[in-house]
Write an enzyme that holds these catalytic residues in place. Sequence first.
Site, PDB file in Angstrom:
ATOM      1  N   CYS A 114       4.174   5.527  19.082  1.00 15.13           N
ATOM      2  CA  CYS A 114       5.345   5.528  19.961  1.00 15.13           C
ATOM      3  C   CYS A 114       6.591   5.841  19.146  1.00 15.13           C
ATOM      4  O   CYS A 114       7.165   4.971  18.518  1.00 15.13           O
ATOM      5  CB  CYS A 114       5.505   4.173  20.636  1.00 15.13           C
ATOM      6  SG  CYS A 114       4.174   3.835  21.764  1.00 15.13           S
ATOM      7  N   ASN A 134      -7.649   4.201   9.061  1.00 15.25           N
ATOM      8  CA  ASN A 134      -7.141   2.971   9.660  1.00 15.25           C
ATOM      9  C   ASN A 134      -7.317   2.942  11.179  1.00 15.25           C
ATOM     10  O   ASN A 134      -7.429   1.878  11.778  1.00 15.25           O
ATOM     11  CB  ASN A 134      -5.664   2.766   9.313  1.00 15.25           C
ATOM     12  CG  ASN A 134      -4.836   4.008   9.468  1.00 15.25           C
ATOM     13  OD1 ASN A 134      -5.114   5.038   8.860  1.00 15.25           O
ATOM     14  ND2 ASN A 134      -3.811   3.933  10.296  1.00 15.25           N
ATOM     15  N   GLY A 189       0.822  -1.212   0.000  1.00 10.30           N
ATOM     16  CA  GLY A 189       0.000   0.000   0.000  1.00 10.30           C
ATOM     17  C   GLY A 189       0.855   1.260   0.000  1.00 10.30           C
ATOM     18  O   GLY A 189       0.528   2.252  -0.655  1.00 10.30           O
ATOM     19  N   THR A 190       1.939   1.227   0.727  1.00  8.31           N
ATOM     20  CA  THR A 190       2.817   2.399   0.815  1.00  8.31           C
ATOM     21  C   THR A 190       3.369   2.759  -0.561  1.00  8.31           C
ATOM     22  O   THR A 190       3.368   3.929  -0.960  1.00  8.31           O
ATOM     23  CB  THR A 190       3.977   2.116   1.805  1.00  8.31           C
ATOM     24  OG1 THR A 190       3.410   1.780   3.076  1.00  8.31           O
ATOM     25  CG2 THR A 190       4.896   3.311   1.948  1.00  8.31           C
ATOM     26  N   GLY A 231      -2.599  -5.966  -0.004  1.00 10.75           N
ATOM     27  CA  GLY A 231      -3.071  -7.349   0.132  1.00 10.75           C
ATOM     28  C   GLY A 231      -3.265  -7.798   1.570  1.00 10.75           C
ATOM     29  O   GLY A 231      -4.253  -8.465   1.895  1.00 10.75           O
TER      30      GLY A 231
END
Length: 394
Positions: free
Chosen positions: A326, A152, A71-72, A201
Amino acid sequence: MKTVYLDNNATTKVAPEVIKEMLPYFDELYGNPSSIHSFGGYVGKKLSEAREKVASLIGAETDEVIFTSCGTESDNTAILSALAVNATPGKQHIVTSSVEHLAIKGLCERLTGKGYRITFLDVDGDGNLDMDQYKKSLADDTAVVSLMWANNETGVIFPVEQAARLAHERGIIFHTDAVQAVGKIPINMKSNTINMLSISGHKLHAPKGIGVLYVRRGTRFSSLMTGGHQERGLRSGTENTASIIGLGKACELAVENIEKENAYVKRLRDKLENGIQKRIPGLRINGENALRLPNTSNTSFQFVEGESILLLMDQLGICASSGSACTSGSSDPSHVLRAMGIPYNLAAGSIRFSLSVYNTDEEIDFVIEKLPPIVERLRNISPSWKTSSMRANA
Ligand code: PLP
């Protein structure tokens, strides 16, 4: 100890049907799909079938599907392509939102330092996009708009089809990061004007390391990779054949099951939210009043640290995520919750539960039983809880 996996927006289990479909492509059918010989050619044929299955899930044409590594990569390629094809008229403005995944947000921040102008659109307390601000942001030098289909962290859905229409009227390329939406809600590219769309995916029960960039026919496109002309020269690099075939199978399963799986997952998500809401005071379900993905629940627990809840749940085998990023030793609340204006003491105590069709009623019952004593235990050692009026009413 049994694992109760409620972190499906981070990654999903590869479906057994998908694994079965992929296995022959490692040791029996390992040919290169670009080869002239029929051993490789057979794999090429199977890639075409997988492309058809992906296209069918989103109502696309097969030549609009480009396989990528994740996706990136799809997100980065979409933005950089739109900037490249707009370089000559000198359009250097990008419109995006303040709640995008780092694959978009991080790239945009990097581009700021390279002379590009970025508008990060606001969201309201429920995570809804400010559409008035959006309309005003579109300018003559806007090269691309990139807005995620579904968030997300909260699952909140943006009206991307409406936003794409507005961009289209101004001749602006529109990209959507649909990594969390594809396979979870119906998508039909035939009924919208979105130019580019990203898929990953591993968010829909296919393996990690395979993605798709949908590019609508007629959209000007500039490839990121130069090399062996795979994917019709739009994304060079020998194809990840087994994973592409696995993704094809996952998309085929999604086409068959999306409706009934969504209803199932939503029932479990709602049961979880109702169950903990009844038993735990001082919580806020983030994005509750917005249109949301059926599988995602982002809940803030006042006066506790999200990380502490996660650690105690982990000891019982329950996997979820916190709303904190974080970084460099600090645990700041996530940029998504901050953009929604959620007060620090709530945002710092946020947990994201994200479900899949592999979850069961028993697992949800288990969380509803185990979470309240965890929150109570943590609040009992929290100085701010001790002085809060809510404690008296709890
Ligand atoms: N966009 C969104 C909305 C995501 O949730 C993710 C992964 O968490 C990505 C992009 C990146 O996808 P990948 O992990 O395939 O690079």
